[in-house]
Design a protein around this motif. Structure first.
Motif, mmCIF file in Angstrom:
data_model
loop_
_atom_site.group_PDB
_atom_site.id
_atom_site.type_symbol
_atom_site.label_atom_id
_atom_site.label_comp_id
_atom_site.label_asym_id
_atom_site.label_seq_id
_atom_site.Cartn_x
_atom_site.Cartn_y
_atom_site.Cartn_z
ATOM 1 N N PRO A 11 -32.812 50.180 -16.822
ATOM 2 C CA PRO A 11 -31.477 49.950 -16.259
ATOM 3 C C PRO A 11 -31.207 48.439 -16.118
ATOM 4 C CG PRO A 11 -32.632 51.641 -15.017
ATOM 5 C CD PRO A 11 -33.616 51.069 -15.978
ATOM 6 N N PRO A 12 -30.098 47.981 -16.673
ATOM 7 C CA PRO A 12 -29.785 46.550 -16.615
ATOM 8 C C PRO A 12 -29.769 45.992 -15.189
ATOM 9 C CG PRO A 12 -28.293 47.657 -18.102
ATOM 10 C CD PRO A 12 -29.092 48.721 -17.419
ATOM 11 N N ALA A 13 -29.310 46.778 -14.236
ATOM 12 C CA ALA A 13 -29.269 46.293 -12.846
ATOM 13 C C ALA A 13 -30.675 46.015 -12.329
ATOM 14 C CB ALA A 13 -28.561 47.311 -11.953
ATOM 15 N N ALA A 14 -31.632 46.850 -12.706
ATOM 16 C CA ALA A 14 -33.015 46.643 -12.269
ATOM 17 C C ALA A 14 -33.595 45.391 -12.921
ATOM 18 C CB ALA A 14 -33.868 47.857 -12.613
ATOM 19 N N LEU A 15 -33.338 45.215 -14.216
ATOM 20 C CA LEU A 15 -33.827 44.019 -14.909
ATOM 21 C C LEU A 15 -33.206 42.750 -14.338
ATOM 22 C CD1 LEU A 15 -33.819 45.337 -18.589
ATOM 23 C CD2 LEU A 15 -35.816 44.881 -17.148
ATOM 24 N N MET A 16 -31.917 42.818 -14.037
ATOM 25 C CA MET A 16 -31.240 41.652 -13.448
ATOM 26 C C MET A 16 -31.813 41.340 -12.069
ATOM 27 S SD MET A 16 -29.170 40.300 -15.567
ATOM 28 C CE MET A 16 -28.140 39.265 -14.551
ATOM 29 N N ALA A 17 -32.103 42.371 -11.293
ATOM 30 C CA ALA A 17 -32.678 42.158 -9.968
ATOM 31 C C ALA A 17 -34.043 41.480 -10.081
ATOM 32 C CB ALA A 17 -32.800 43.486 -9.219
ATOM 33 N N VAL A 18 -34.852 41.920 -11.032
ATOM 34 C CA VAL A 18 -36.166 41.296 -11.234
ATOM 35 C C VAL A 18 -36.003 39.842 -11.666
ATOM 36 C CG1 VAL A 18 -38.237 41.320 -12.703
ATOM 37 C CG2 VAL A 18 -37.379 43.452 -11.716
ATOM 38 N N LEU A 19 -35.104 39.604 -12.602
ATOM 39 C CA LEU A 19 -34.885 38.250 -13.093
ATOM 40 C C LEU A 19 -34.428 37.320 -11.970
ATOM 41 C CD1 LEU A 19 -33.556 37.047 -16.383
ATOM 42 C CD2 LEU A 19 -32.339 36.278 -14.373
ATOM 43 N N VAL A 20 -33.397 37.723 -11.252
ATOM 44 C CA VAL A 20 -32.848 36.864 -10.191
ATOM 45 C C VAL A 20 -33.868 36.658 -9.069
ATOM 46 C CG1 VAL A 20 -31.063 36.710 -8.400
ATOM 47 C CG2 VAL A 20 -30.444 37.396 -10.722
ATOM 48 N N THR A 21 -34.547 37.717 -8.671
ATOM 49 C CA THR A 21 -35.515 37.623 -7.579
ATOM 50 C C THR A 21 -36.684 36.730 -7.943
ATOM 51 O OG1 THR A 21 -34.915 39.832 -6.843
ATOM 52 C CG2 THR A 21 -37.010 38.972 -6.042
ATOM 53 N N THR A 22 -37.234 36.923 -9.135
ATOM 54 C CA THR A 22 -38.386 36.103 -9.512
ATOM 55 C C THR A 22 -37.985 34.652 -9.747
ATOM 56 O OG1 THR A 22 -38.178 36.746 -11.848
ATOM 57 C CG2 THR A 22 -39.702 38.027 -10.476
ATOM 58 N N ALA A 23 -36.854 34.429 -10.397
ATOM 59 C CA ALA A 23 -36.409 33.046 -10.630
ATOM 60 C C ALA A 23 -36.156 32.334 -9.310
ATOM 61 C CB ALA A 23 -35.152 33.023 -11.499
ATOM 62 N N ALA A 24 -35.406 32.977 -8.424
ATOM 63 C CA ALA A 24 -35.091 32.345 -7.135
ATOM 64 C C ALA A 24 -36.347 32.157 -6.283
ATOM 65 C CB ALA A 24 -34.064 33.180 -6.383
ATOM 66 N N GLY A 25 -37.277 33.083 -6.376
ATOM 67 C CA GLY A 25 -38.507 32.971 -5.600
ATOM 68 C C GLY A 25 -39.477 31.943 -6.156
ATOM 69 N N LEU A 26 -39.454 31.752 -7.462
ATOM 70 C CA LEU A 26 -40.403 30.819 -8.078
ATOM 71 C C LEU A 26 -39.919 29.374 -8.086
ATOM 72 C CD1 LEU A 26 -41.694 33.065 -10.980
ATOM 73 C CD2 LEU A 26 -43.035 32.152 -9.076
ATOM 74 N N ILE A 27 -38.634 29.153 -7.907
ATOM 75 C CA ILE A 27 -38.140 27.772 -7.862
ATOM 76 C C ILE A 27 -38.839 26.977 -6.758
ATOM 77 C CG2 ILE A 27 -36.115 26.331 -7.343
ATOM 78 C CD1 ILE A 27 -34.481 28.351 -9.041
ATOM 79 N N PRO A 28 -38.909 27.468 -5.523
ATOM 80 C CA PRO A 28 -39.622 26.688 -4.492
ATOM 81 C C PRO A 28 -41.118 26.518 -4.789
ATOM 82 C CG PRO A 28 -38.412 28.512 -3.490
ATOM 83 C CD PRO A 28 -38.280 28.648 -4.968
ATOM 84 N N VAL A 29 -41.722 27.501 -5.427
ATOM 85 C CA VAL A 29 -43.142 27.392 -5.787
ATOM 86 C C VAL A 29 -43.334 26.252 -6.773
ATOM 87 C CG1 VAL A 29 -45.078 28.570 -6.925
ATOM 88 C CG2 VAL A 29 -43.604 29.823 -5.330
ATOM 89 N N ARG A 30 -42.484 26.195 -7.776
ATOM 90 C CA ARG A 30 -42.590 25.115 -8.776
ATOM 91 C C ARG A 30 -42.283 23.755 -8.160
ATOM 92 N NH1 ARG A 30 -45.895 27.202 -12.448
ATOM 93 N NH2 ARG A 30 -45.196 29.294 -12.915
ATOM 94 N N LEU A 31 -41.315 23.722 -7.243
ATOM 95 C CA LEU A 31 -41.022 22.449 -6.568
ATOM 96 C C LEU A 31 -42.213 22.002 -5.720
ATOM 97 C CD1 LEU A 31 -37.304 23.015 -5.546
ATOM 98 C CD2 LEU A 31 -38.179 21.470 -7.312
ATOM 99 N N PHE A 32 -42.877 22.958 -5.060
ATOM 100 C CA PHE A 32 -44.079 22.623 -4.295
ATOM 101 C C PHE A 32 -45.157 22.053 -5.211
ATOM 102 C CE2 PHE A 32 -48.404 23.964 -3.289
ATOM 103 C CZ PHE A 32 -48.632 23.188 -2.165
ATOM 104 N N LEU A 33 -45.388 22.724 -6.349
ATOM 105 C CA LEU A 33 -46.421 22.255 -7.272
ATOM 106 C C LEU A 33 -46.063 20.892 -7.855
ATOM 107 C CD1 LEU A 33 -47.283 25.637 -9.025
ATOM 108 C CD2 LEU A 33 -48.709 24.353 -7.403
ATOM 109 N N LEU A 34 -44.797 20.682 -8.152
ATOM 110 C CA LEU A 34 -44.354 19.366 -8.621
ATOM 111 C C LEU A 34 -44.658 18.286 -7.576
ATOM 112 C CD1 LEU A 34 -40.864 19.815 -10.318
ATOM 113 C CD2 LEU A 34 -42.761 18.480 -11.203
ATOM 114 N N ALA A 35 -44.299 18.556 -6.341
ATOM 115 C CA ALA A 35 -44.535 17.588 -5.273
ATOM 116 C C ALA A 35 -46.025 17.385 -5.029
ATOM 117 C CB ALA A 35 -43.843 18.040 -3.987
ATOM 118 N N ALA A 36 -46.791 18.474 -5.086
ATOM 119 C CA ALA A 36 -48.234 18.378 -4.855
ATOM 120 C C ALA A 36 -48.896 17.480 -5.893
ATOM 121 C CB ALA A 36 -48.860 19.773 -4.873
ATOM 122 N N VAL A 37 -48.490 17.621 -7.136
ATOM 123 C CA VAL A 37 -49.063 16.776 -8.189
ATOM 124 C C VAL A 37 -48.530 15.351 -8.065
ATOM 125 C CG1 VAL A 37 -49.214 16.414 -10.682
ATOM 126 C CG2 VAL A 37 -49.423 18.725 -9.746
ATOM 127 N N ALA A 38 -47.230 15.219 -7.837
ATOM 128 C CA ALA A 38 -46.628 13.890 -7.745
ATOM 129 C C ALA A 38 -47.222 13.065 -6.607
ATOM 130 C CB ALA A 38 -45.113 14.013 -7.575
#
Length: 135
Positions: free
Chosen positions: A43-70
């Motif tokens: 179902p497209p709604a389920a795929l969209m929910a996974v995409l939006v949730t994971t993208a929005a949730g992983l942005i802060p993780v990547r920013l943390f890792l960027l800052a940690a390395v920097a």
């Protein structure tokens, strides 16, 4: 052994790459929804929910890792080690993202990019281990 500056630069680039994936996907939700509807896999709604949730949730993780390395966080290897199992699963899911480009690139190229992205979480883990040894 690779120079520490090279390891740090590669880690920063990996984080920037993932951030770019998430932001581009979030910026093209309407087009991605159309791709999901056309594919008729789940179902497209389920795929969209996974995409939006994971993208929005992983942005802060990547920013943390960027800052940690920097900022050369001493505890990055131990923190990354705890994150890795979950991050691995999510990164493998996002490795499928080039398949969303089949309207723009050939299927073969999209599969090639997917194969490279499947390897990337393991390369990232190796870089973090090299980062730890360089201290």
């Amino acid at each position: 052994m690779a120079r520490r500056q090279l390891v740090r630069s590669l880690l920063l680039l990996v984080q920037a790459l993932y951030l770019t994936f998430y932001l581009v996907a979030l910026g093209n939700l309407e087009e991605i929804d159309g791709i999901f509807r056309e594919a008729r896999l789940l179902p497209p709604a389920a795929l969209m929910a996974v995409l939006v949730t994971t993208a929005a949730g992983l942005i802060p993780v990547r920013l943390f890792l960027l800052a940690a390395v920097a900022f050369d966080l001493e505890r990055l290897p131990s923190k990354f080690g705890r994150m890795f199992p979950v991050l691995l699963l999510l990164d493998l899911l996002w490795a499928l993202s080039p398949l969303l480009l089949v309207d723009y690139v050939s299927v073969g190229l999209a599969l090639g990019m997917t194969a490279a992205l499947i390897y990337l979480p393991f390369a990232q883990r190796s870089l973090v281990l090299m980062y730890a040894r360089g201290r």
